[in-house]
Design a protein around this motif. Structure first.
Motif, PDB file in Angstrom:
ATOM      1  N   VAL A 186       0.828  -1.208   0.000  1.00 16.82           N
ATOM      2  CA  VAL A 186       0.000   0.000   0.000  1.00 16.82           C
ATOM      3  C   VAL A 186       0.861   1.256   0.000  1.00 16.82           C
ATOM      4  CG1 VAL A 186      -1.731   1.348   1.258  1.00 16.82           C
ATOM      5  CG2 VAL A 186      -2.000  -1.133   1.042  1.00 16.82           C
ATOM      6  N   MET A 187       1.817   1.350   0.918  1.00 18.52           N
ATOM      7  CA  MET A 187       2.641   2.558   0.989  1.00 18.52           C
ATOM      8  C   MET A 187       3.524   2.704  -0.242  1.00 18.52           C
ATOM      9  SD  MET A 187       1.480   4.135   3.524  1.00 18.52           S
ATOM     10  CE  MET A 187       2.595   5.522   3.690  1.00 18.52           C
ATOM     11  N   LYS A 188       3.976   1.592  -0.776  1.00 13.19           N
ATOM     12  CA  LYS A 188       4.782   1.660  -2.006  1.00 13.19           C
ATOM     13  C   LYS A 188       3.942   2.226  -3.149  1.00 13.19           C
ATOM     14  CE  LYS A 188       7.821  -0.940  -4.998  1.00 13.19           C
ATOM     15  NZ  LYS A 188       8.523  -2.174  -5.261  1.00 13.19           N
ATOM     16  N   ALA A 189       2.714   1.767  -3.264  1.00 21.16           N
ATOM     17  CA  ALA A 189       1.828   2.269  -4.317  1.00 21.16           C
ATOM     18  C   ALA A 189       1.533   3.751  -4.115  1.00 21.16           C
ATOM     19  CB  ALA A 189       0.524   1.467  -4.342  1.00 21.16           C
ATOM     20  N   LEU A 190       1.235   4.142  -2.883  1.00 21.33           N
ATOM     21  CA  LEU A 190       0.938   5.550  -2.613  1.00 21.33           C
ATOM     22  C   LEU A 190       2.152   6.437  -2.876  1.00 21.33           C
ATOM     23  CD1 LEU A 190      -1.227   5.351   0.644  1.00 21.33           C
ATOM     24  CD2 LEU A 190      -2.007   5.610  -1.729  1.00 21.33           C
ATOM     25  N   SER A 191       3.335   5.940  -2.558  1.00 20.34           N
ATOM     26  CA  SER A 191       4.546   6.748  -2.755  1.00 20.34           C
ATOM     27  C   SER A 191       4.895   6.915  -4.227  1.00 20.34           C
ATOM     28  CB  SER A 191       5.727   6.146  -2.000  1.00 20.34           C
ATOM     29  OG  SER A 191       6.164   4.951  -2.609  1.00 20.34           O
ATOM     30  N   GLN A 192       4.338   6.076  -5.084  1.00 18.47           N
ATOM     31  CA  GLN A 192       4.593   6.181  -6.517  1.00 18.47           C
ATOM     32  C   GLN A 192       3.633   7.141  -7.221  1.00 18.47           C
ATOM     33  OE1 GLN A 192       4.578   2.110  -7.893  1.00 18.47           O
ATOM     34  NE2 GLN A 192       6.561   1.671  -6.959  1.00 18.47           N
ATOM     35  N   LEU A 193       2.635   7.595  -6.495  1.00 16.92           N
ATOM     36  CA  LEU A 193       1.704   8.585  -7.035  1.00 16.92           C
ATOM     37  C   LEU A 193       2.335   9.969  -6.949  1.00 16.92           C
ATOM     38  CD1 LEU A 193      -1.588   7.452  -5.244  1.00 16.92           C
ATOM     39  CD2 LEU A 193      -0.991   7.088  -7.648  1.00 16.92           C
ATOM     40  N   PRO A 194       1.826  10.923  -7.722  1.00 14.92           N
ATOM     41  CA  PRO A 194       2.244  12.310  -7.482  1.00 14.92           C
ATOM     42  C   PRO A 194       1.972  12.664  -6.014  1.00 14.92           C
ATOM     43  CG  PRO A 194       0.968  12.151  -9.505  1.00 14.92           C
ATOM     44  CD  PRO A 194       0.874  10.807  -8.832  1.00 14.92           C
ATOM     45  N   GLU A 195       2.838  13.474  -5.415  1.00 18.36           N
ATOM     46  CA  GLU A 195       2.739  13.768  -3.975  1.00 18.36           C
ATOM     47  C   GLU A 195       1.335  14.176  -3.551  1.00 18.36           C
ATOM     48  OE1 GLU A 195       5.242  15.037  -5.854  1.00 18.36           O
ATOM     49  OE2 GLU A 195       7.090  14.345  -4.890  1.00 18.36           O
ATOM     50  N   SER A 196       0.712  15.073  -4.310  1.00 21.04           N
ATOM     51  CA  SER A 196      -0.614  15.555  -3.910  1.00 21.04           C
ATOM     52  C   SER A 196      -1.641  14.423  -3.889  1.00 21.04           C
ATOM     53  CB  SER A 196      -1.088  16.680  -4.833  1.00 21.04           C
ATOM     54  OG  SER A 196      -1.253  16.207  -6.160  1.00 21.04           O
ATOM     55  N   HIS A 197      -1.503  13.466  -4.789  1.00 22.21           N
ATOM     56  CA  HIS A 197      -2.441  12.333  -4.833  1.00 22.21           C
ATOM     57  C   HIS A 197      -2.155  11.361  -3.688  1.00 22.21           C
ATOM     58  CE1 HIS A 197      -3.502  12.843  -9.368  1.00 22.21           C
ATOM     59  NE2 HIS A 197      -3.278  13.990  -8.779  1.00 22.21           N
ATOM     60  N   GLY A 198      -0.874  11.110  -3.427  1.00 20.84           N
ATOM     61  CA  GLY A 198      -0.508  10.233  -2.312  1.00 20.84           C
ATOM     62  C   GLY A 198      -0.980  10.804  -0.986  1.00 20.84           C
ATOM     63  N   VAL A 199      -0.752  12.104  -0.792  1.00 18.29           N
ATOM     64  CA  VAL A 199      -1.197  12.772   0.437  1.00 18.29           C
ATOM     65  C   VAL A 199      -2.717  12.668   0.563  1.00 18.29           C
ATOM     66  CG1 VAL A 199      -1.410  15.007   1.605  1.00 18.29           C
ATOM     67  CG2 VAL A 199       0.783  14.333   0.585  1.00 18.29           C
ATOM     68  N   ALA A 200      -3.431  12.990  -0.500  1.00 15.28           N
ATOM     69  CA  ALA A 200      -4.901  12.948  -0.459  1.00 15.28           C
ATOM     70  C   ALA A 200      -5.403  11.537  -0.158  1.00 15.28           C
ATOM     71  CB  ALA A 200      -5.484  13.460  -1.779  1.00 15.28           C
ATOM     72  N   ALA A 201      -4.787  10.540  -0.777  1.00 21.62           N
ATOM     73  CA  ALA A 201      -5.214   9.155  -0.546  1.00 21.62           C
ATOM     74  C   ALA A 201      -4.967   8.746   0.906  1.00 21.62           C
ATOM     75  CB  ALA A 201      -4.490   8.217  -1.501  1.00 21.62           C
ATOM     76  N   MET A 202      -3.795   9.078   1.432  1.00 25.33           N
ATOM     77  CA  MET A 202      -3.491   8.694   2.810  1.00 25.33           C
ATOM     78  C   MET A 202      -4.351   9.474   3.795  1.00 25.33           C
ATOM     79  SD  MET A 202      -1.735   6.407   4.232  1.00 25.33           S
ATOM     80  CE  MET A 202      -1.305   5.914   5.889  1.00 25.33           C
ATOM     81  N   GLN A 203      -4.619  10.730   3.504  1.00 28.41           N
ATOM     82  CA  GLN A 203      -5.526  11.496   4.360  1.00 28.41           C
ATOM     83  C   GLN A 203      -6.896  10.824   4.419  1.00 28.41           C
ATOM     84  OE1 GLN A 203      -5.139  15.304   2.372  1.00 28.41           O
ATOM     85  NE2 GLN A 203      -3.893  16.158   4.028  1.00 28.41           N
ATOM     86  N   ARG A 204      -7.355  10.355   3.285  1.00 32.99           N
ATOM     87  CA  ARG A 204      -8.667   9.695   3.228  1.00 32.99           C
ATOM     88  C   ARG A 204      -8.636   8.368   3.980  1.00 32.99           C
ATOM     89  NH1 ARG A 204     -12.503  11.537   4.110  1.00 32.99           N
ATOM     90  NH2 ARG A 204     -14.177  10.090   4.021  1.00 32.99           N
ATOM     91  N   ILE A 205      -7.558   7.592   3.778  1.00 31.92           N
ATOM     92  CA  ILE A 205      -7.413   6.318   4.494  1.00 31.92           C
ATOM     93  C   ILE A 205      -7.459   6.563   5.999  1.00 31.92           C
ATOM     94  CG2 ILE A 205      -5.736   4.499   5.070  1.00 31.92           C
ATOM     95  CD1 ILE A 205      -4.895   4.606   2.054  1.00 31.92           C
ATOM     96  N   ASN A 206      -6.780   7.609   6.451  1.00 30.94           N
ATOM     97  CA  ASN A 206      -6.718   7.897   7.883  1.00 30.94           C
ATOM     98  C   ASN A 206      -8.062   8.336   8.460  1.00 30.94           C
ATOM     99  OD1 ASN A 206      -4.021   7.182   8.154  1.00 30.94           O
ATOM    100  ND2 ASN A 206      -3.305   9.234   7.650  1.00 30.94           N
ATOM    101  N   VAL A 207      -8.970   8.781   7.632  1.00 32.83           N
ATOM    102  CA  VAL A 207     -10.324   9.090   8.079  1.00 32.83           C
ATOM    103  C   VAL A 207     -11.177   7.817   8.064  1.00 32.83           C
ATOM    104  CG1 VAL A 207     -12.449  10.332   7.475  1.00 32.83           C
ATOM    105  CG2 VAL A 207     -10.238  11.517   7.375  1.00 32.83           C
ATOM    106  N   VAL A 208     -11.101   7.087   6.977  1.00 33.98           N
ATOM    107  CA  VAL A 208     -11.950   5.903   6.794  1.00 33.98           C
ATOM    108  C   VAL A 208     -11.593   4.784   7.773  1.00 33.98           C
ATOM    109  CG1 VAL A 208     -12.613   4.116   5.125  1.00 33.98           C
ATOM    110  CG2 VAL A 208     -12.442   6.482   4.399  1.00 33.98           C
ATOM    111  N   VAL A 209     -10.318   4.699   8.170  1.00 36.01           N
ATOM    112  CA  VAL A 209      -9.902   3.631   9.089  1.00 36.01           C
ATOM    113  C   VAL A 209     -10.554   3.772  10.466  1.00 36.01           C
ATOM    114  CG1 VAL A 209      -7.815   4.703  10.063  1.00 36.01           C
ATOM    115  CG2 VAL A 209      -7.910   2.216   9.744  1.00 36.01           C
ATOM    116  N   LEU A 210     -11.037   4.969  10.776  1.00 34.44           N
ATOM    117  CA  LEU A 210     -11.676   5.196  12.071  1.00 34.44           C
ATOM    118  C   LEU A 210     -13.131   4.727  12.015  1.00 34.44           C
ATOM    119  CD1 LEU A 210     -10.204   8.727  12.853  1.00 34.44           C
ATOM    120  CD2 LEU A 210      -9.350   6.484  13.578  1.00 34.44           C
ATOM    121  N   ASN A 211     -13.296   3.435  11.857  1.00 37.08           N
ATOM    122  CA  ASN A 211     -14.628   2.837  11.783  1.00 37.08           C
ATOM    123  C   ASN A 211     -14.759   1.786  12.882  1.00 37.08           C
ATOM    124  OD1 ASN A 211     -14.167  -0.016  10.673  1.00 37.08           O
ATOM    125  ND2 ASN A 211     -13.015   1.236   9.209  1.00 37.08           N
ATOM    126  N   PRO A 212     -15.983   1.439  13.254  1.00 37.00           N
ATOM    127  CA  PRO A 212     -16.182   0.515  14.370  1.00 37.00           C
ATOM    128  C   PRO A 212     -15.523  -0.854  14.182  1.00 37.00           C
ATOM    129  CG  PRO A 212     -18.246   1.591  13.808  1.00 37.00           C
ATOM    130  CD  PRO A 212     -17.259   1.981  12.750  1.00 37.00           C
TER     131      PRO A 212
END
Length: 156
Positions: A27-53
């Motif tokens: 996962v992190m390897k794939a995100l790091s291969q994206l343009p920085e703004s896309h990797g940041v946005a994806a990880m920001q979203r993951i960090n919100v979505v992971v906060l589930n019951p």
């Protein structure tokens, strides 16, 4: 009852370890291969979505179960499986739970404060990936080792 506690700890640590293993191996390897703004946005979203019951219940519930294994290991220290229960609980509580709270979450919180299109986020992204991934490797190994110790304890 004790076998159920140990089995649920084993399953929980294994599930959490599997999630972290995915991040460590691709996962992190794939995100790091994206343009920085896309990797940041994806990880920001993951960090919100992971906060589930379901995930938080498993992650935090396993910490509660590991605390139970810790107590059992101390109260029944003469039992042959007590060292395995102690190891399982410490690996999860320190190597997984504490590492997450002390090292991964603060990096996630810092990343969350950035606009993903900003030059600051682009500059921080490679630092974040490197540091976050290193600590994720630690918690991956700790979770899997915790599950292995719990599984071995079930053999007694």
């Amino acid at each position: 009852m004790l076998n159920t506690l140990v089995l649920l700890t084993c399953i929980g640590a294994g599930i959490v370890g599997g999630v972290f293993f995915a991040f460590s191996t691709f996962v992190m390897k794939a995100l790091s291969q994206l343009p920085e703004s896309h990797g940041v946005a994806a990880m920001q979203r993951i960090n919100v979505v992971v906060l589930n019951p379901l995930f938080l219940g498993t992650f935090m519930g396993t910490a509660v179960l590991a605390t139970g294994c810790f107590a059992v290991s101390l109260f029944q220290w003469s039992a042959p499986r007590s060292p395995l229960l102690l190891a399982s609980s410490l690996l999860y509580l320190v190597g997984t739970f504490f590492v997450t709270i002390a090292f991964n979450v603060p990096r996630n919180e810092r990343l969350a404060r950035f606009d993903n299109e900003s030059s600051e986020s682009s500059a921080y992204w490679p630092v974040y990936v490197g540091e976050w991934s290193r600590w994720n490797h630690v918690r991956t190994v700790a979770s899997v080792a915790s599950a292995a110790c719990s599984a071995a304890a079930l053999a007694y």
